[in-house]
Design a protein around this motif. Structure first.
Motif, PDB file in Angstrom:
ATOM      1  N   GLY A 223      29.655  37.557  38.347  1.00  0.00           N
ATOM      2  CA  GLY A 223      29.260  38.789  39.004  1.00  0.00           C
ATOM      3  C   GLY A 223      30.056  39.392  39.681  1.00  0.00           C
ATOM      4  N   TYR A 224      31.375  38.982  39.947  1.00  0.00           N
ATOM      5  CA  TYR A 224      32.297  39.861  40.993  1.00  0.00           C
ATOM      6  C   TYR A 224      33.575  40.422  40.366  1.00  0.00           C
ATOM      7  CZ  TYR A 224      29.767  37.122  44.166  1.00  0.00           C
ATOM      8  OH  TYR A 224      28.687  36.429  45.053  1.00  0.00           O
ATOM      9  N   HIS A 225      34.080  41.327  40.857  1.00  0.00           N
ATOM     10  CA  HIS A 225      35.368  41.939  40.205  1.00  0.00           C
ATOM     11  C   HIS A 225      36.392  40.748  40.488  1.00  0.00           C
ATOM     12  CE1 HIS A 225      34.154  46.178  40.225  1.00  0.00           C
ATOM     13  NE2 HIS A 225      33.845  46.283  41.597  1.00  0.00           N
ATOM     14  N   LYS A 226      37.388  40.987  39.530  1.00  0.00           N
ATOM     15  CA  LYS A 226      38.433  40.007  39.600  1.00  0.00           C
ATOM     16  C   LYS A 226      39.412  40.601  40.926  1.00  0.00           C
ATOM     17  CE  LYS A 226      39.529  39.108  34.708  1.00  0.00           C
ATOM     18  NZ  LYS A 226      40.338  39.466  33.471  1.00  0.00           N
ATOM     19  N   PRO A 227      39.753  39.497  41.747  1.00  0.00           N
ATOM     20  CA  PRO A 227      40.367  39.848  42.898  1.00  0.00           C
ATOM     21  C   PRO A 227      41.849  40.585  42.494  1.00  0.00           C
ATOM     22  CG  PRO A 227      40.491  37.612  42.616  1.00  0.00           C
ATOM     23  CD  PRO A 227      39.288  38.062  41.642  1.00  0.00           C
TER      24      PRO A 227
ATOM     25  N   LYS B 227      27.354  44.396  50.217  1.00  0.00           N
ATOM     26  CA  LYS B 227      28.593  45.183  49.678  1.00  0.00           C
ATOM     27  C   LYS B 227      29.255  44.156  48.509  1.00  0.00           C
ATOM     28  CE  LYS B 227      30.055  47.914  53.655  1.00  0.00           C
ATOM     29  NZ  LYS B 227      28.887  47.627  54.523  1.00  0.00           N
ATOM     30  N   ASP B 228      28.434  43.674  47.855  1.00  0.00           N
ATOM     31  CA  ASP B 228      28.870  42.696  46.942  1.00  0.00           C
ATOM     32  C   ASP B 228      29.797  43.162  45.826  1.00  0.00           C
ATOM     33  OD1 ASP B 228      27.456  40.882  48.166  1.00  0.00           O
ATOM     34  OD2 ASP B 228      25.928  40.416  46.482  1.00  0.00           O
ATOM     35  N   ASN B 229      29.843  44.573  45.805  1.00  0.00           N
ATOM     36  CA  ASN B 229      30.642  45.197  44.609  1.00  0.00           C
ATOM     37  C   ASN B 229      32.114  45.584  45.109  1.00  0.00           C
ATOM     38  OD1 ASN B 229      30.696  46.089  41.881  1.00  0.00           O
ATOM     39  ND2 ASN B 229      30.607  47.989  42.543  1.00  0.00           N
TER      40      ASN B 229
END
Length: 401
Positions: free
Chosen positions: A258-262, A230-232
Motif C-alpha cells: 500500500g505504499y509508493h515505491k521510493p 500522510k501515508d501517501n
C-alpha cells in the motif's frame, strides 16, 4: 518489475557491487554503464539538472551538474509531484563502523543537505548501528557509541533541526516501524533475499533478517510522530549506488503493502587515492582523506599517495600532457572544486602538459584542507545536547515550510 532476481554469480562476474563489497575486474574501474543495465536504473541526464534548477530557483549542486549523482529510479515522479504542489520527504543513512568519516562518506550528506534546502522538505537519517554490529562484529555498545559519534559529523553538515530526524535502529525500531518491517519480511522469500544479496548458508540469520530494517524508512507510516495521516507521502533516497539492492527489494514490495515505491538518486563511488578501483578501504588510512586529518596529513597523502596521469618526466609531460581519465587529483577536484571555469582551465592546461602534476596537487591540497577545516570547526560546535535534540522523537511542526 524491479530487477530483484540477481543470481549469486560473484565469481563469474566482471565486477561486484553490493552494500558490503565493491570491486572491479582485475582491480580496474567500475563500469557504471554495465551497473545501470544490471540494476535496471536510469541515467540522470541534463534534462533533470535543468528541471531541478527551474523548480527550485537554485543553481544545481556541483554533484548534480558534474554527474556525481548519475543514476536514478523514478526521480521524474518526485519532480512531477513537486510541480503539482505535493511535498515529499528525504531518507538517507549511515552505517556507523568507524570513529571518523572520510570524504566519500560525506558526499551523500552534502548532497542531501542541498536537496533539503532546495526543496524545503523533511529528512530522516537512519544510523544502522544494528547492521554494523552484525557485519563488522562490533559489540552493541560500541555500535551505539559510533552511531552518536557519526551523528556529530552528520549534524556538522548543516542540516535544519526543524526538518530533520536522526535515529539509531537500536533506539527506534519498534511500534509502527516494526509493523512495517514484518509486512516487508512477509513479502520477501528466502530465495529472493539470497538472489538479491548473495547470502550463503554460512551467513547468520541476523543478516538475512536485516533488509526490512533498511527498507521501511521509505514508508511514511514508519514515523507516526512525523507523518501521521500522510501515508501517501513520497520518499526520495539519495545514496551511493551500492545501496541499490536494498531498494530494489523495497520497490518490489511497496505497492503490495500500500505504499509508493521510493525514488532514488544515486552517486558514483568516491575513488581511493591510489586509483579508481572501487571504494576506499578503512583498513588503509592512506587510501582516503578523513575529516580528522590535519593540513599536514592532507598534504602528505595527496603528494605521496594520489595516483596521477602525469608523465614520468617533465619533458614527456610537456610533450604528451596528463591522462585525465586516470588522474585522481583531477577526479577529486571534480567533486570539490566549486568553480567550473577554474576546473576546466586546470583540465585543459594539465591535459596539454602546460600545468604540472605538482601544481594540480597543490591546488587540490588547498581545496581539501579548506573543506576539512570547515567541517572540523562545525563538528567541534556539535554538543551531545544537540545530538539528543536531533534524535529526540518529536513532531517537526515546520517541516514543510
Amino acid at each position: 518489475m524491479e530487477k530483484t532476481d540477481d543470481k549469486n554469480q560473484q565469481q563469474e562476474e566482471e565486477q561486484v557491487v553490493n552494500p558490503w563489497e565493491v570491486s572491479a575486474k582485475d582491480g580496474g574501474k567500475i563500469d557504471y554503464d554495465k551497473l545501470i543495465d544490471k540494476f535496471g536504473c536510469q541515467r540522470l541526464d541534463q534534462s533533470f539538472v535543468d528541471r531541478v534548477q527551474r523548480l527550485t530557483s537554485r543553481p544545481p549542486h556541483v554533484f548534480l551538474r558534474r554527474g556525481v549523482f548519475f543514476a536514478h529510479r523514478d526521480f521524474n515522479d518526485i519532480l512531477d509531484a513537486y510541480e503539482r504542489g505535493e511535498k515529499f520527504y528525504l531518507y538517507t543513512g549511515r552505517g556507523p563502523s568507524s570513529e571518523a568519516l572520510h570524504l566519500g562518506h560525506l558526499i551523500p550528506f552534502m548532497f542531501t543537505k542541498y536537496l533539503q534546502d532546495a526543496f524545503k522538505v523533511p529528512l530522516v537519517i537512519q544510523l544502522t548501528d544494528d547492521e554494523k554490529c552484525m557485519w563488522k562484529n562490533l559489540s552493541v555498545e560500541e555500535s551505539q557509541r559510533l552511531a552518536r559519534e557519526n551523528a556529530k559529523d552528520i549534524i556538522a553538515c548543516g542540516f535544519d533541526i526543524s526538518k530533520t530526524f536522526i535515529f539509531s535502529d537500536f533506539d527506534y525500531v519498534g511500534g509502527a516501524f516494526y509493523k512495517n518491517m514484518v509486512k516487508v519480511a512477509k513479502c520477501v522469500t528466502y530465495n529472493k533475499v539470497v538472489g538479491i544479496f548473495g547470502f550463503t548458508g554460512e551467513d547468520h540469520i541476523g543478516k538475512v533478517s536485516f533488509p526490512p530494517v533498511q527498507a521501511v524508512p521509505s514508508f511514511p507510516s514508519s514515523f507516526p510522530h512525523l507523518f501521521s495521516g500522510k501515508d501517501n507521502l513520497r520518499c526520495l533516497i539519495p545514496c551511493a549506488i551500492d545501496q541499490d539492492p536494498y531498494f530494489r527489494m523495497t520497490r518490489d514490495v511497496a505497492p503490495r503493502i500500500g505504499y509508493h515505491k521510493p525514488a532514488l538518486i544515486e552517486s558514483l563511488f568516491f575513488p581511493a587515492l591510489q586509483g579508481e578501483n572501487g571504494k576506499m578501504s578503512a583498513s588503509d588510512p592512506n587510501s582516503a582523506i578523513y575529516v580528522t586529518d590535519s593540513a599536514k596529513d592532507i598534504k602528505y597523502k595527496v603528494n605521496k599517495h594520489a595516483f596521477t596521469g602525469g608523465q614520468e618526466s617533465i619533458e614527456k609531460h610537456r610533450q604528451y600532457g596528463a591522462n585525465l581519465e586516470v588522474d585522481i587529483p583531477i577526479k577529486y577536484l571534480n567533486f570539490f572544486l566549486e568553480d567550473d571555469a577554474e576546473l576546466e582551465h586546470i583540465k585543459k592546461e594539465y591535459g596539454a602538459g602546460r600545468m604540472l602534476t605538482g601544481e594540480v596537487k597543490k591546488r587540490l591540497t588547498e581545496v581539501l584542507t579548506e573543506l576539512v577545516e570547515r567541517h572540523r570547526r562545525a563538528r567541534a560546535a556539535v554538543t551531545d545536547e544537540m545530538v539528543d535534540a536531533f534524535m529526540a522523537v518529536r513532531p517537526l511542526p515546520n517541516m514543510f515550510d
